[in-house]
Enzyme design. Structure first.
Site, PDB file in Angstrom:
ATOM      1  N   GLY A 117       1.341  -1.472  -0.106  1.00  0.00           N
ATOM      2  CA  GLY A 117      -0.209  -0.282  -0.595  1.00  0.00           C
ATOM      3  C   GLY A 117       0.981   1.317  -0.143  1.00  0.00           C
ATOM      4  O   GLY A 117       2.051   1.156   0.163  1.00  0.00           O
ATOM      5  N   LEU A 125      -1.820   7.309   2.524  1.00  0.00           N
ATOM      6  CA  LEU A 125      -0.740   8.384   3.624  1.00  0.00           C
ATOM      7  C   LEU A 125      -0.211   7.172   4.601  1.00  0.00           C
ATOM      8  O   LEU A 125       0.685   7.509   5.028  1.00  0.00           O
ATOM      9  CB  LEU A 125      -2.058   8.915   3.910  1.00  0.00           C
ATOM     10  N   ALA A 126      -0.562   6.326   4.997  1.00  0.00           N
ATOM     11  CA  ALA A 126       0.188   5.252   5.661  1.00  0.00           C
ATOM     12  C   ALA A 126       0.617   3.885   5.408  1.00  0.00           C
ATOM     13  O   ALA A 126       2.086   4.946   5.293  1.00  0.00           O
ATOM     14  CB  ALA A 126      -1.025   4.152   6.205  1.00  0.00           C
ATOM     15  N   HIS A 135     -21.555   7.986   5.729  1.00  0.00           N
ATOM     16  CA  HIS A 135     -21.118   9.751   5.604  1.00  0.00           C
ATOM     17  C   HIS A 135     -22.543   9.915   5.514  1.00  0.00           C
ATOM     18  O   HIS A 135     -23.435   9.777   4.647  1.00  0.00           O
ATOM     19  CB  HIS A 135     -20.234   9.629   5.029  1.00  0.00           C
ATOM     20  N   SER A 178     -18.235  16.617   0.966  1.00  0.00           N
ATOM     21  CA  SER A 178     -16.989  16.572   2.796  1.00  0.00           C
ATOM     22  C   SER A 178     -17.379  16.806   3.959  1.00  0.00           C
ATOM     23  O   SER A 178     -18.738  18.165   3.528  1.00  0.00           O
ATOM     24  CB  SER A 178     -15.807  17.258   2.164  1.00  0.00           C
ATOM     25  N   ARG A 203     -21.008  12.229  12.723  1.00  0.00           N
ATOM     26  CA  ARG A 203     -21.073  11.606  10.949  1.00  0.00           C
ATOM     27  C   ARG A 203     -22.414  10.560  11.788  1.00  0.00           C
ATOM     28  O   ARG A 203     -23.105  10.061  10.468  1.00  0.00           O
ATOM     29  CB  ARG A 203     -20.371  11.071  10.168  1.00  0.00           C
ATOM     30  N   GLU A 214      -6.233   2.537   7.804  1.00  0.00           N
ATOM     31  CA  GLU A 214      -7.592   2.608   7.478  1.00  0.00           C
ATOM     32  C   GLU A 214      -7.340   0.431   7.430  1.00  0.00           C
ATOM     33  O   GLU A 214      -8.364   0.026   8.334  1.00  0.00           O
ATOM     34  CB  GLU A 214      -8.208   2.732   6.528  1.00  0.00           C
TER      35      GLU A 214
HETATM   36  C1  LIG Z   1     -14.478  10.465  -0.654  1.00  0.00           C
HETATM   37  C2  LIG Z   1     -13.545  10.122   0.499  1.00  0.00           C
HETATM   38  C3  LIG Z   1     -12.689  11.819   1.222  1.00  0.00           C
HETATM   39  C4  LIG Z   1     -11.937  11.487   2.534  1.00  0.00           C
HETATM   40  N1  LIG Z   1     -12.257  12.801   3.537  1.00  0.00           N
HETATM   41  C5  LIG Z   1     -11.876  12.349   4.306  1.00  0.00           C
HETATM   42  C6  LIG Z   1     -10.795  14.021   5.184  1.00  0.00           C
HETATM   43  O1  LIG Z   1     -11.193  14.729   4.510  1.00  0.00           O
HETATM   44  N2  LIG Z   1     -10.103  13.600   5.969  1.00  0.00           N
HETATM   45  C7  LIG Z   1      -9.947  12.171   6.682  1.00  0.00           C
HETATM   46  O2  LIG Z   1      -9.598  12.140   7.914  1.00  0.00           O
HETATM   47  N3  LIG Z   1     -10.559  11.334   5.917  1.00  0.00           N
HETATM   48  C8  LIG Z   1     -11.091  11.586   4.956  1.00  0.00           C
HETATM   49  N4  LIG Z   1     -11.485  10.652   3.796  1.00  0.00           N
HETATM   50  C9  LIG Z   1     -10.650   9.093   4.481  1.00  0.00           C
HETATM   51  C10 LIG Z   1      -9.341   8.943   4.414  1.00  0.00           C
HETATM   52  O3  LIG Z   1      -9.018   8.956   2.873  1.00  0.00           O
HETATM   53  C11 LIG Z   1      -8.360   7.113   3.893  1.00  0.00           C
HETATM   54  O4  LIG Z   1      -9.310   6.421   5.031  1.00  0.00           O
HETATM   55  C12 LIG Z   1      -7.263   7.144   3.982  1.00  0.00           C
HETATM   56  O5  LIG Z   1      -6.882   7.623   3.514  1.00  0.00           O
HETATM   57  C13 LIG Z   1      -7.424   5.751   3.873  1.00  0.00           C
HETATM   58  O6  LIG Z   1      -5.593   5.847   3.549  1.00  0.00           O
HETATM   59  P1  LIG Z   1      -4.976   4.493   3.422  1.00  0.00           P
HETATM   60  O7  LIG Z   1      -3.398   4.604   3.742  1.00  0.00           O
HETATM   61  O8  LIG Z   1      -4.789   3.517   5.407  1.00  0.00           O
HETATM   62  O9  LIG Z   1      -5.019   3.473   2.463  1.00  0.00           O
HETATM   63  P2  LIG Z   1      -5.461   3.670   1.237  1.00  0.00           P
HETATM   64  O10 LIG Z   1      -4.826   5.150   0.369  1.00  0.00           O
HETATM   65  O11 LIG Z   1      -6.568   3.575   0.498  1.00  0.00           O
HETATM   66  O12 LIG Z   1      -4.134   3.568   0.196  1.00  0.00           O
HETATM   67  C14 LIG Z   1      -4.221   1.563   0.282  1.00  0.00           C
HETATM   68  C15 LIG Z   1      -3.471   0.953  -0.640  1.00  0.00           C
HETATM   69  O13 LIG Z   1      -2.954   0.202  -0.686  1.00  0.00           O
HETATM   70  C16 LIG Z   1      -2.669  -0.818  -1.994  1.00  0.00           C
HETATM   71  N5  LIG Z   1      -2.961  -2.469  -2.229  1.00  0.00           N
HETATM   72  C17 LIG Z   1      -4.631  -2.769  -1.099  1.00  0.00           C
HETATM   73  N6  LIG Z   1      -4.547  -3.495  -1.894  1.00  0.00           N
HETATM   74  C18 LIG Z   1      -3.525  -4.339  -2.318  1.00  0.00           C
HETATM   75  C19 LIG Z   1      -3.453  -5.330  -2.410  1.00  0.00           C
HETATM   76  N7  LIG Z   1      -3.883  -6.640  -2.259  1.00  0.00           N
HETATM   77  N8  LIG Z   1      -1.745  -5.640  -2.812  1.00  0.00           N
HETATM   78  C20 LIG Z   1      -1.204  -4.450  -3.271  1.00  0.00           C
HETATM   79  N9  LIG Z   1      -1.318  -3.376  -3.048  1.00  0.00           N
HETATM   80  C21 LIG Z   1      -3.542  -2.949  -1.977  1.00  0.00           C
HETATM   81  C22 LIG Z   1      -3.557   0.412  -2.634  1.00  0.00           C
HETATM   82  O14 LIG Z   1      -3.078   0.252  -4.106  1.00  0.00           O
HETATM   83  C23 LIG Z   1      -2.908   1.458  -1.971  1.00  0.00           C
HETATM   84  O15 LIG Z   1      -2.147   2.085  -2.968  1.00  0.00           O
HETATM   85  C24 LIG Z   1     -11.913   9.920   2.765  1.00  0.00           C
HETATM   86  C25 LIG Z   1     -12.601   9.397   2.408  1.00  0.00           C
HETATM   87  C26 LIG Z   1     -13.631   9.254   0.994  1.00  0.00           C
HETATM   88  C27 LIG Z   1     -13.839   7.576   0.447  1.00  0.00           C
END
Ligand SMILES: Cc1cc2nc3c(=O)[nH]c(=O)nc-3n(C[C@H](O)[C@H](O)[C@H](O)COP(=O)(O)OP(=O)(O)OC[C@H]3O[C@@H](n4cnc5c(N)ncnc54)[C@H](O)[C@@H]3O)c2cc1C
Length: 642
Positions: A48, A51-52, A274, A292, A338, A433
């Site tokens: 992944g 951001l994480a 949401h 948003s 929410r 997440e």
């Molecule tokens: C429309 C929208 C608006 C939002 N706005 C906000 C906001 O304003 N503020 C806030 O705090 N939160 C917001 N959120 C929530 C927030 O965006 C997400 O919870 C957060 O970005 C998740 O980040 P992450 O790094 O955990 O996962 P993600 O950004 O979902 O990244 C997942 C990564 O894992 C990879 N991956 C997944 N499965 C596999 C696999 N099997 N093999 C290889 N790679 C894989 C993907 O390719 C990707 O790179 C919003 C969410 C949405 C849907």
């Protein structure tokens, strides 16, 4: 017949005790370190690049580890995090409005309906201030006030302004920061990046996570990658509902594969619906769009006072409108959390006062704000969101109120992790997440970005050391029995999906599963509905494995095959979500059990019976392990926003 068995209670062995303000500092100090010369010899796989994962990969590589990073998109900077709009919380108190680390901690524990760990949440609040400094140093263009300081706005569940933002593109700007930090390390050769690769299995050797099996999504080639530790940063699973605000690719496969191999899955039923999304417009739709939460700073939510009032919004006089959030929750008004705002919208629609097609909508009205601040000021804050709304609906929100309705958005559940973010499989860490920690039963707005970056930039780089200090671990041969078996599991499963050769598309199964989940495990759940849903999901899953049609072959670009594997995992997850929702006979946050509500329709928790994290062990019949939650600082009380 019971759908689950009760197992032994579990505890977070990594959790520190003592005064809460000193716990993280003491954990960092007690964690073992790896000397810089040894770091070069250690390899970490990060699944992944959101951001994480992006922040973790960059920071680990900067510290000297060798990182191998995977994502299924064509570029790391297309991870779903890019979609985040509204902002990121931090307890900087720039507004001098009474904010503090303690208040952010308090708001988050309360906002999560007392179903999160205090130690984790305190650490999150503490680290939040570092995130902003880090991102500013990277050049993230946060909005600024006239005087030059970073600007803040409010999000739901708080009475202070602590949300930092970059217009309606906060996720994109933060992700560009993390991506640039990653690219620097890719350039230096410390991160090896594999875009368009999907992890399909976890490799466990001698009880430790030692690698992954991945499929090259362009050629179909299956490879095995071995390392000293594996980090999952694979995001949330809201797409189990088919329609959600998540990117279409979001899925549970990485987490689910780990779960099947022994990682406990915690609180799967806690889903965030949401309140402010563009209502569904027809059966052709494959995705929903978020408006948003930041819009609730200035937009006022209302419906007509009278049922079935079909007049245009402009023709309904003030005294015939019901600004129901302001009426029911005068302290927080339109900025209630929410879960509360979503349920309130559902209630007024159920009463027959909803607006738009099918009566499934409420107004979000900016007329007051435009009158007070002027259109240019509103445009400067929310311009791109207004434009997006207009493009999708054909209506101009500067002229008529937006129509909004709740939609699936975020999943609070995920793989169980301890304070160090390590799962129940040694060497498997889970961040962002994808893990269950920090948000309890309901996530407050702008806190997912905060958690993802806290985990990736600050927490994991300190706790992973402690695990890696006992490495480098014994080198593993690709011919190792357990490695070969993991690879065979992947090829067998792909062959099975391709060989069914039935007559129903993957999407049709996914859509039907989504309907079941939304109907029975959505905004309101009942014992009867959940029991029915489990039966329906089991039946549909059986049908999937006899009737699904996956055209094409495995050794080529085959998006149907990708989707089929993800949907197959969603079936198993969906069932577990219903079982979790069924066993939790209380209402808490995003989990509203109709049987457990106060006389005025608010969620009713049962702390004595359910004050725990539900951590599920995989099995034909899943086993429930409980982690009891203790509250020393923020004592559970009825969560009121009135
Ligand atoms: C429309 C929208 C608006 C939002 N706005 C906000 C906001 O304003 N503020 C806030 O705090 N939160 C917001 N959120 C929530 C927030 O965006 C997400 O919870 C957060 O970005 C998740 O980040 P992450 O790094 O955990 O996962 P993600 O950004 O979902 O990244 C997942 C990564 O894992 C990879 N991956 C997944 N499965 C596999 C696999 N099997 N093999 C290889 N790679 C894989 C993907 O390719 C990707 O790179 C919003 C969410 C949405 C849907």
């Amino acid at each position: 017949m019971s759908f689950w068995t009760d197992g032994e209670d579990i505890a977070d062995q990594a959790a520190p005790d003592g005064p809460i303000e000193t716990r993280w500092e003491r954990r960092k100090f007690s964690a073992k370190l790896v000397n810089p010369a040894n770091r070069r010899k250690l390899t970490v796989i990060v699944i992944g690049t959101g951001l994480a994962g992006g922040s973790a990969a960059a920071t680990l590589a900067e510290a000297g580890y060798k990182v191998r990073s995977y994502c299924y998109q064509d570029s790391p900077r297309r991870a779903h995090s890019i979609a985040a709009q509204g902002g990121i919380n931090a307890a900087k108190n720039y507004r001098n409005d009474g904010d503090s680390v303690y208040r952010l901690f308090y708001d988050t524990v309360k906002g999560g309906d007392f179903r999160a760990r205090e130690s984790n949440v305190y650490r999150l609040a503490e680290v939040s201030v570092n995130i902003i400094d880090q991102c500013v140093a990277q050049g993230v263009p946060f909005a600024r006030e006239y005087g030059g300081l970073l600007d803040n706005r409010s999000f739901g569940g708080t009475q202070v302004s602590r949300t930092f933002y970059a217009r309606g593109q906060t996720g994109q700007q933060l992700l560009l920061g993390a991506y640039q930090a990653m690219e620097r390390q890719i350039g230096l050769g410390n991160i090896e990046m594999f875009a368009r690769h999907e992890m399909l299995e976890l490799v466990i050797v001698d009880g430790k996570a030692r690698g992954v099996v991945v499929r090259d999504l362009v050629t179909g080639e299956i490879t095995t990658d071995l390392a000293d530790a594996v980090v999952l940063a694979s995001g949330g699973y809201g797409n189990v509902f088919f329609l959600s605000t998540n990117a279409k690719g979001c899925n549970v496969t990485a987490s689910w594969r780990a779960h099947r191999k022994g990682a406990l899955f915690a609180n799967p039923c806690y889903t965030q619906i949401h309140p402010t999304c563009i209502p569904e417009s027809g059966t052709h739709q494959s995705k929903l769009t978020l408006m948003s939460e930041s819009l609730r700073n200035d937009g006022r939510v209302w419906v007509p006072l009278a049922r079935g009032d079909s007049r245009k919004p402009g023709d309904i006089p003030e005294d015939e409108r019901d600004y129901y959030l302001e009426r029911i929750y005068p302290s927080f008004g339109n900025l209630v959390p929410r879960d509360i705002a979503s349920r309130a919208a559902k209630n007024v629609c159920d009463e027959g006062r909803g607006v738009g097609p099918g009566g499934l909508g409420v107004y979000l009205d900016f007329a007051d704000a435009i009158g007070r601040l002027g259109q240019p000021a509103v445009e400067a804050k929310y311009g791109n969101l207004f434009e997006m709304y207009q493009r999708i609906t054909g209506e101009d929100p500067y002229e008529v109120p937006m129509r909004i309705y709740p939609a699936v958005h975020y999943t609070m559940g995920g793989l169980w992790v301890d304070y160090d973010l390590q799962s129940t499989i040694p060497g498997l860490f889970v961040i962002g997440e994808a893990n269950f920690s920090d948000h309890g039963a309901n996530r407050l707005g702008a806190s997912a970005l905060m958690q993802g970056l806290a985990d990736g930039y600050f927490v994991l780089p300190n706790t992973l050391n402690n695990y890696l200090a006992s490495g480098p671990f014994e080198k593993i041969s690709p011919d190792n029995e357990e490695v070969v078996a993991a690879r065979k599991q992947v090829t067998d499963r792909l062959d099975k999906l391709l060989s069914v050769n039935g007559d129903r598309t993957v999407d049709s199964f996914h859509r039907e599963l989504g309907h079941i989940m939304w109907e029975y495990c959505g905004m309101e759940r009942t014992e009867e509905g959940l029991t029915k849903a489990i039966g329906l999901i089991r039946g549909l899953r059986e049908e999937f494995w006899t009737r699904v049609k996956v055209p094409g072959a495995g050794a080529e670009l085959n998006q149907n095959l990708e989707k089929a594997g993800r949907v197959a995992d969603f079936f198993e997850l969906g069932e577990l979500m219903c079982i979790d929702a069924l066993h939790r006979a209380e209402s808490a946050g995003g989990h509203f059990r109709a049987e457990s509500q106060t006389p005025d329709g608010e969620a009713m928790r049962h702390d004595d019976e359910f004050g725990y994290v539900a951590a599920w062990e995989f099995g034909e019949t899943p086993t429930l392990h409980k982690e009891k939650l203790d509250f020393e600082y923020v004592h559970p009380s009825t969560r009121s926003y009135k």
